[in-house]
Design a protein around this motif. Structure first.
Motif, PDB file in Angstrom:
ATOM      1  N   ALA A 197     -12.287   2.234  -3.904  1.00 15.75           N
ATOM      2  CA  ALA A 197     -12.031   1.245  -2.588  1.00 15.75           C
ATOM      3  C   ALA A 197     -11.485   2.274  -1.430  1.00 15.75           C
ATOM      4  CB  ALA A 197     -11.151   0.018  -3.020  1.00 15.75           C
ATOM      5  N   ARG A 198     -10.732   3.057  -1.756  1.00 16.06           N
ATOM      6  CA  ARG A 198     -10.131   3.934  -0.786  1.00 16.06           C
ATOM      7  C   ARG A 198     -11.076   4.929  -0.484  1.00 16.06           C
ATOM      8  NH1 ARG A 198      -7.189   0.493   1.750  1.00 16.06           N
ATOM      9  NH2 ARG A 198      -5.355  -0.045   0.952  1.00 16.06           N
ATOM     10  N   GLU A 199     -12.079   5.652  -1.010  1.00 19.08           N
ATOM     11  CA  GLU A 199     -12.899   6.412  -0.625  1.00 19.08           C
ATOM     12  C   GLU A 199     -14.321   5.823  -0.372  1.00 19.08           C
ATOM     13  OE1 GLU A 199     -13.400   8.779  -4.496  1.00 19.08           O
ATOM     14  OE2 GLU A 199     -11.426  10.103  -3.806  1.00 19.08           O
ATOM     15  N   GLY A 200     -14.289   4.509  -0.234  1.00 22.01           N
ATOM     16  CA  GLY A 200     -15.531   3.666   0.369  1.00 22.01           C
ATOM     17  C   GLY A 200     -16.732   3.670  -0.580  1.00 22.01           C
ATOM     18  N   THR A 219     -24.938  -5.004 -10.901  1.00 26.16           N
ATOM     19  CA  THR A 219     -24.053  -5.592 -10.190  1.00 26.16           C
ATOM     20  C   THR A 219     -22.903  -4.574  -9.965  1.00 26.16           C
ATOM     21  OG1 THR A 219     -22.849  -6.457 -12.154  1.00 26.16           O
ATOM     22  CG2 THR A 219     -24.296  -7.864 -10.753  1.00 26.16           C
ATOM     23  N   PHE A 220     -22.164  -4.510  -8.790  1.00 24.17           N
ATOM     24  CA  PHE A 220     -21.035  -3.751  -8.461  1.00 24.17           C
ATOM     25  C   PHE A 220     -19.856  -4.620  -8.664  1.00 24.17           C
ATOM     26  CE2 PHE A 220     -24.548  -2.175  -5.980  1.00 24.17           C
ATOM     27  CZ  PHE A 220     -24.458  -0.980  -6.336  1.00 24.17           C
ATOM     28  N   VAL A 221     -18.615  -3.830  -8.796  1.00 28.13           N
ATOM     29  CA  VAL A 221     -17.368  -4.496  -9.262  1.00 28.13           C
ATOM     30  C   VAL A 221     -16.508  -3.733  -8.073  1.00 28.13           C
ATOM     31  CG1 VAL A 221     -16.687  -3.073 -11.121  1.00 28.13           C
ATOM     32  CG2 VAL A 221     -15.842  -5.143 -10.825  1.00 28.13           C
ATOM     33  N   ARG A 222     -15.430  -4.397  -7.375  1.00 28.59           N
ATOM     34  CA  ARG A 222     -14.579  -3.856  -6.594  1.00 28.59           C
ATOM     35  C   ARG A 222     -13.422  -4.885  -6.644  1.00 28.59           C
ATOM     36  NH1 ARG A 222     -18.052  -6.213  -1.772  1.00 28.59           N
ATOM     37  NH2 ARG A 222     -17.300  -8.151  -1.766  1.00 28.59           N
ATOM     38  N   LEU A 223     -12.216  -4.073  -6.153  1.00 31.29           N
ATOM     39  CA  LEU A 223     -10.870  -5.050  -5.995  1.00 31.29           C
ATOM     40  C   LEU A 223     -10.922  -6.013  -5.098  1.00 31.29           C
ATOM     41  CD1 LEU A 223      -8.296  -1.851  -6.174  1.00 31.29           C
ATOM     42  CD2 LEU A 223      -8.770  -3.562  -7.770  1.00 31.29           C
ATOM     43  N   SER A 224     -10.779  -7.091  -5.165  1.00 29.27           N
ATOM     44  CA  SER A 224     -10.749  -8.115  -4.345  1.00 29.27           C
ATOM     45  C   SER A 224      -9.530  -7.672  -3.041  1.00 29.27           C
ATOM     46  CB  SER A 224     -10.187  -9.437  -4.824  1.00 29.27           C
ATOM     47  OG  SER A 224      -9.124  -9.308  -5.406  1.00 29.27           O
ATOM     48  N   ARG A 265      -1.691   8.943   0.324  1.00 29.62           N
ATOM     49  CA  ARG A 265      -0.548   9.212  -0.757  1.00 29.62           C
ATOM     50  C   ARG A 265      -0.937   8.139  -1.923  1.00 29.62           C
ATOM     51  NH1 ARG A 265       5.407   7.696  -0.869  1.00 29.62           N
ATOM     52  NH2 ARG A 265       6.242   9.252  -2.404  1.00 29.62           N
ATOM     53  N   HIS A 266      -1.372   7.038  -1.699  1.00 29.03           N
ATOM     54  CA  HIS A 266      -1.477   6.148  -2.780  1.00 29.03           C
ATOM     55  C   HIS A 266      -2.704   6.597  -3.586  1.00 29.03           C
ATOM     56  CE1 HIS A 266       0.872   2.778  -0.866  1.00 29.03           C
ATOM     57  NE2 HIS A 266       1.382   3.361  -1.474  1.00 29.03           N
ATOM     58  N   THR A 267      -3.948   7.048  -2.909  1.00 30.63           N
ATOM     59  CA  THR A 267      -5.029   7.378  -3.397  1.00 30.63           C
ATOM     60  C   THR A 267      -4.927   8.725  -4.322  1.00 30.63           C
ATOM     61  OG1 THR A 267      -6.269   6.613  -1.660  1.00 30.63           O
ATOM     62  CG2 THR A 267      -7.504   7.859  -3.049  1.00 30.63           C
ATOM     63  N   ALA A 268      -4.209   9.636  -3.735  1.00 31.84           N
ATOM     64  CA  ALA A 268      -3.749  10.803  -4.210  1.00 31.84           C
ATOM     65  C   ALA A 268      -3.076  10.443  -5.740  1.00 31.84           C
ATOM     66  CB  ALA A 268      -3.221  11.926  -3.932  1.00 31.84           C
ATOM     67  N   ALA A 312      -2.985 -11.574   0.221  1.00 28.91           N
ATOM     68  CA  ALA A 312      -3.277 -10.331   0.978  1.00 28.91           C
ATOM     69  C   ALA A 312      -3.263 -10.316   2.221  1.00 28.91           C
ATOM     70  CB  ALA A 312      -4.614  -9.600   0.132  1.00 28.91           C
ATOM     71  N   ALA A 313      -3.689 -11.348   2.842  1.00 26.30           N
ATOM     72  CA  ALA A 313      -3.823 -11.340   4.358  1.00 26.30           C
ATOM     73  C   ALA A 313      -2.380 -11.350   4.995  1.00 26.30           C
ATOM     74  CB  ALA A 313      -4.546 -12.534   4.892  1.00 26.30           C
ATOM     75  N   LEU A 314      -1.508 -11.694   4.222  1.00 22.90           N
ATOM     76  CA  LEU A 314      -0.251 -12.073   4.815  1.00 22.90           C
ATOM     77  C   LEU A 314       0.592 -10.550   4.704  1.00 22.90           C
ATOM     78  CD1 LEU A 314       0.839 -15.435   3.308  1.00 22.90           C
ATOM     79  CD2 LEU A 314      -0.101 -14.869   5.782  1.00 22.90           C
ATOM     80  N   LEU A 315       0.218  -9.529   3.654  1.00 19.48           N
ATOM     81  CA  LEU A 315       1.034  -8.240   3.659  1.00 19.48           C
ATOM     82  C   LEU A 315       0.532  -7.377   4.628  1.00 19.48           C
ATOM     83  CD1 LEU A 315       0.419  -8.174  -0.161  1.00 19.48           C
ATOM     84  CD2 LEU A 315       2.531  -8.877   0.894  1.00 19.48           C
ATOM     85  N   PRO A 316       1.472  -6.579   5.120  1.00 21.41           N
ATOM     86  CA  PRO A 316       1.261  -5.446   6.007  1.00 21.41           C
ATOM     87  C   PRO A 316       0.171  -4.626   5.400  1.00 21.41           C
ATOM     88  CG  PRO A 316       3.418  -5.232   5.153  1.00 21.41           C
ATOM     89  CD  PRO A 316       2.813  -6.640   4.653  1.00 21.41           C
ATOM     90  N   GLN A 317      -0.621  -3.843   6.178  1.00 25.20           N
ATOM     91  CA  GLN A 317      -1.666  -3.157   5.782  1.00 25.20           C
ATOM     92  C   GLN A 317      -1.192  -1.676   5.870  1.00 25.20           C
ATOM     93  OE1 GLN A 317      -4.757  -3.934   4.521  1.00 25.20           O
ATOM     94  NE2 GLN A 317      -3.771  -5.916   4.389  1.00 25.20           N
ATOM     95  N   PRO A 318      -1.200  -0.753   4.796  1.00 23.67           N
ATOM     96  CA  PRO A 318      -0.622   0.503   4.594  1.00 23.67           C
ATOM     97  C   PRO A 318      -1.288   1.399   5.732  1.00 23.67           C
ATOM     98  CG  PRO A 318      -1.567   0.041   2.678  1.00 23.67           C
ATOM     99  CD  PRO A 318      -1.939  -0.969   3.509  1.00 23.67           C
ATOM    100  N   ASP A 319      -0.624   2.259   6.218  1.00 27.79           N
ATOM    101  CA  ASP A 319      -1.247   3.323   7.225  1.00 27.79           C
ATOM    102  C   ASP A 319      -1.909   4.198   6.597  1.00 27.79           C
ATOM    103  OD1 ASP A 319       0.494   5.734   6.929  1.00 27.79           O
ATOM    104  OD2 ASP A 319       2.013   4.165   6.927  1.00 27.79           O
ATOM    105  N   PRO A 320      -2.714   5.046   7.348  1.00 27.68           N
ATOM    106  CA  PRO A 320      -3.865   6.188   6.794  1.00 27.68           C
ATOM    107  C   PRO A 320      -3.032   7.150   5.763  1.00 27.68           C
ATOM    108  CG  PRO A 320      -4.322   5.534   8.664  1.00 27.68           C
ATOM    109  CD  PRO A 320      -2.931   4.774   8.766  1.00 27.68           C
TER     110      PRO A 320
END
Length: 166
Positions: free
Chosen positions: A81-84, A128-133, A42-45, A29-37
């Protein structure tokens, strides 16, 4: 394995002489470009709508005809994750719309495949909490990007677009 136990294991590997040296793996995942806001919004919607559409379907068709708890879990965790937001494991199970034992089994599978991480609640040892890695988040971004792109293409063929000239 919880995030805390993963950190403990990583610390043990990095200790001084006398311990076997382990190579640190690079997270893809560190090698992939991070999406812009705007892309993230758009992905979250889209993820929120895909999840809601699966619930609306139950108005017309029996819920027991469909079963894809993994996708429901991934969509729910992506939006959180996207909503924190932090998601307790029990909430992730409820969001999967399957019996808790089934949801827990899928969470263990997703954790074993590096898609999700668990984190102990520092204040309540029972929770416990669960989240996407990072890998899970990057994978969901790529999946949603592909789905959104394809939906745009389909929409162009079935909806009239007054901006396009024939």
């Amino acid at each position: 394995m919880t995030v805390r136990s993963m950190r403990t294991a990583a610390t043990a590997r990095e200790r001084g002489p006398g311990r076997r040296a382990y190579a640190r793996l690079v997270d893809p995942a560190a090698l992939l470009p991070q999406p812009d806001p705007a892309t993230i919004a758009r992905h979250t919607a889209a993820a929120r709508e895909f999840y809601a559409a699966r619930r609306r379907r139950h108005k017309y068709l029996p819920a027991d005809l469909f079963g894809e708890p993994t996708w429901d879990i991934l969509l729910d965790l992506y939006v959180a994750a996207r909503e924190g937001r932090r998601v307790p494991t029990t909430s992730a199970c409820i969001g999967a719309h399957v019996p808790p034992t089934t949801a827990l089994r899928w969470l263990r599978i997703l954790e074993a495949r590096g898609m999700v991480e668990r984190e102990d609640d520092g204040r309540d040892g029972r929770r416990t909490f669960v989240r996407l890695s990072p890998t899970g988040l990057a994978t969901m971004d790529a999946t949603l990007e592909s789905m959104c792109h394809r939906l745009d293409e389909v929409a162009d063929t079935i909806l009239p677009n007054p901006r396009k000239k024939a």
